[in-house]
Design an enzyme around this catalytic site. Structure first.
Site, PDB file in Angstrom:
ATOM      1  CG  ASN A   1       9.771  -5.815   1.445  1.00  0.00           C
ATOM      2  OD1 ASN A   1       8.860  -6.650   2.505  1.00  0.00           O
ATOM      3  ND2 ASN A   1      10.309  -5.060   0.795  1.00  0.00           N
ATOM      4  CD1 TRP A   2       7.919 -12.197   1.352  1.00  0.00           C
ATOM      5  CD2 TRP A   2       6.906 -13.163   3.622  1.00  0.00           C
ATOM      6  NE1 TRP A   2       7.629 -14.146   1.307  1.00  0.00           N
ATOM      7  CE2 TRP A   2       7.248 -14.527   2.909  1.00  0.00           C
ATOM      8  CE3 TRP A   2       6.111 -13.305   5.091  1.00  0.00           C
ATOM      9  CZ2 TRP A   2       7.283 -15.430   3.055  1.00  0.00           C
ATOM     10  CZ3 TRP A   2       6.384 -14.576   5.602  1.00  0.00           C
ATOM     11  CH2 TRP A   2       7.008 -16.038   4.568  1.00  0.00           C
ATOM     12  CE  LYS A   3       7.349  -4.292  -1.693  1.00  0.00           C
ATOM     13  NZ  LYS A   3       6.956  -3.142  -2.479  1.00  0.00           N
TER      14      LYS A   3
ATOM     15  CG  HIS B   1      11.497  -0.578   0.940  1.00  0.00           C
ATOM     16  ND1 HIS B   1      10.124   0.046   0.144  1.00  0.00           N
ATOM     17  CD2 HIS B   1      11.410  -1.162   0.708  1.00  0.00           C
ATOM     18  CE1 HIS B   1       9.464  -0.809  -0.473  1.00  0.00           C
ATOM     19  NE2 HIS B   1      10.468  -1.568  -1.496  1.00  0.00           N
TER      20      HIS B   1
ATOM     21  CD  GLU C   1       6.110  -0.786  -0.771  1.00  0.00           C
ATOM     22  OE1 GLU C   1       6.500  -0.717   0.353  1.00  0.00           O
ATOM     23  OE2 GLU C   1       5.833  -1.098  -1.926  1.00  0.00           O
TER      24      GLU C   1
ATOM     25  CD  GLU D   1      13.720  -2.330  -3.304  1.00  0.00           C
ATOM     26  OE1 GLU D   1      13.372  -3.612  -3.459  1.00  0.00           O
ATOM     27  OE2 GLU D   1      13.317  -2.008  -2.106  1.00  0.00           O
TER      28      GLU D   1
ATOM     29  N   GLY E   1       6.205  -2.179  -7.883  1.00  0.00           N
ATOM     30  CA  GLY E   1       5.140  -3.057  -8.260  1.00  0.00           C
ATOM     31  C   GLY E   1       4.108  -2.341  -9.229  1.00  0.00           C
TER      32      GLY E   1
ATOM     33  CB  SER F   1       9.162  -5.093 -11.760  1.00  0.00           C
ATOM     34  OG  SER F   1       8.011  -3.429 -10.919  1.00  0.00           O
TER      35      SER F   1
ATOM     36  N   GLY G   1       9.620  -8.225  -4.126  1.00  0.00           N
ATOM     37  CA  GLY G   1       8.646  -7.904  -3.431  1.00  0.00           C
ATOM     38  C   GLY G   1       7.492  -9.075  -3.961  1.00  0.00           C
ATOM     39  N   GLY G   2       6.876  -8.800  -5.106  1.00  0.00           N
ATOM     40  CA  GLY G   2       4.776  -9.423  -5.189  1.00  0.00           C
ATOM     41  C   GLY G   2       5.646 -10.967  -5.261  1.00  0.00           C
TER      42      GLY G   2
END
Ligand code: 13P
Length: 253
Positions: free
Chosen positions: A8-10, A96, A98, A168, A174, A214, A235-236
């Site tokens: 997930n590149w956000k 999600h 966010e 999640e 994150g 994470s 993510g990251g």
């Protein structure tokens, strides 16, 4: 069951950065498709630009990070399932954390989006998870059941829709602090229990439950080794093709 690794590149990577990323990914040996399925969720603009460039390796399926709750119409700023499919997307992230906690999406809106997504031919990856406060108050079960019930109760989900659930925990996203194996096992058991009640055992058995929060190469071996974990939503670490491929290789191992 084979593992799923989803990135997930956000709100990172424009079209050119996305093109370079997939060029780099495509220069690597394809993973064993019988052992790992790879999904990537770029932002809408990058997703749209990738469709006809021929750079995305055939072993990567693309998806969108969100979708409208409506099929078409006067909804400024929204993106419909058919637009996503036309851009080569076959999956979509829904709910999600966010979007729930930063944008303020309600359970009802997540359900409407999920129904619109499946009616529009997209495969939903439903994201759920408790906040730290909810965990500390002992409400993990209640929160996960509420999020699953509100999204899925009474919905007609067929195997062809390829529903996936991503657990999640909000506090692990994150933060560099991943959930412990025992916490993941507990949460995934709750998810499996509830989707079995909601969807029936025939469907629920084959719904992959991914863990997200994470994930990095240093903690992933332990996480993907858990029987309750069918894959990871990353993510990251998905932003670098090098570290992303490390996870793909581990998941295929
Ligand atoms: P991180 O891997 O950066 O914690 O993000 C997880 C996530 O939100 C994936 O959807």
């Amino acid at each position: 069951m084979r593992h799923v690794i989803a990135g997930n590149w956000k709100m990172y990577k424009d079209s050119e950065q996305a093109r370079k990323y997939f060029q780099e990914l495509g220069s690597r040996a394809a993973p064993d498709a019988s052992r790992v399925e790879v999904l990537m969720f770029p932002g809408f603009v990058a997703l749209g630009s990738l469709a006809c460039q021929g750079v995305v390796p055939s072993w990567v399926s693309l998806g969108a990070q969100d979708v409208s709750s409506e099929p078409e119409g006067a909804f400024t700023g929204e993106v419909s399932p058919s637009m996503i499919r036309a851009a080569g997307g076959t999956f979509v992230l829904l709910g999600h954390s966010e979007r729930r906690h930063v944008v303020g999406e309600s359970d009802a809106l997540v359900r409407a989006k999920l129904l619109n997504a499946v009616q529009g031919g997209l495969s939903p990856v439903l994201c759920i998870g408790e906040s730290l406060k909810e965990r500390e108050e002992g409400r993990v079960r209640e929160v996960l059941f509420r999020q699953l019930d509100s999204a899925l109760a009474g919905a007609c989900i067929t195997p062809a829709m390829r529903l996936m659930i991503a657990y999640e925990p909000v506090w692990a996203i994150g933060t560099g602090v991943n959930a412990l194996p025992v916490q993941i096992d507990e949460a995934h058991a709750l998810v499996r229990e509830r989707i079995t009640e909601l969807l029936g055992p025939g469907i629920a058995r084959d719904v992959p439950i991914l863990y997200g929060g994470s994930i990095k190469p240093a903690n992933f071996a332990e996480i993907i080794a858990l029987k309750s974990v069918d894959g990871g939503l990353v993510g990251g670490v998905s932003l670098s093709p090098v570290t992303f491929m490390e996870l793909v290789t581990m998941a295929a191992g």
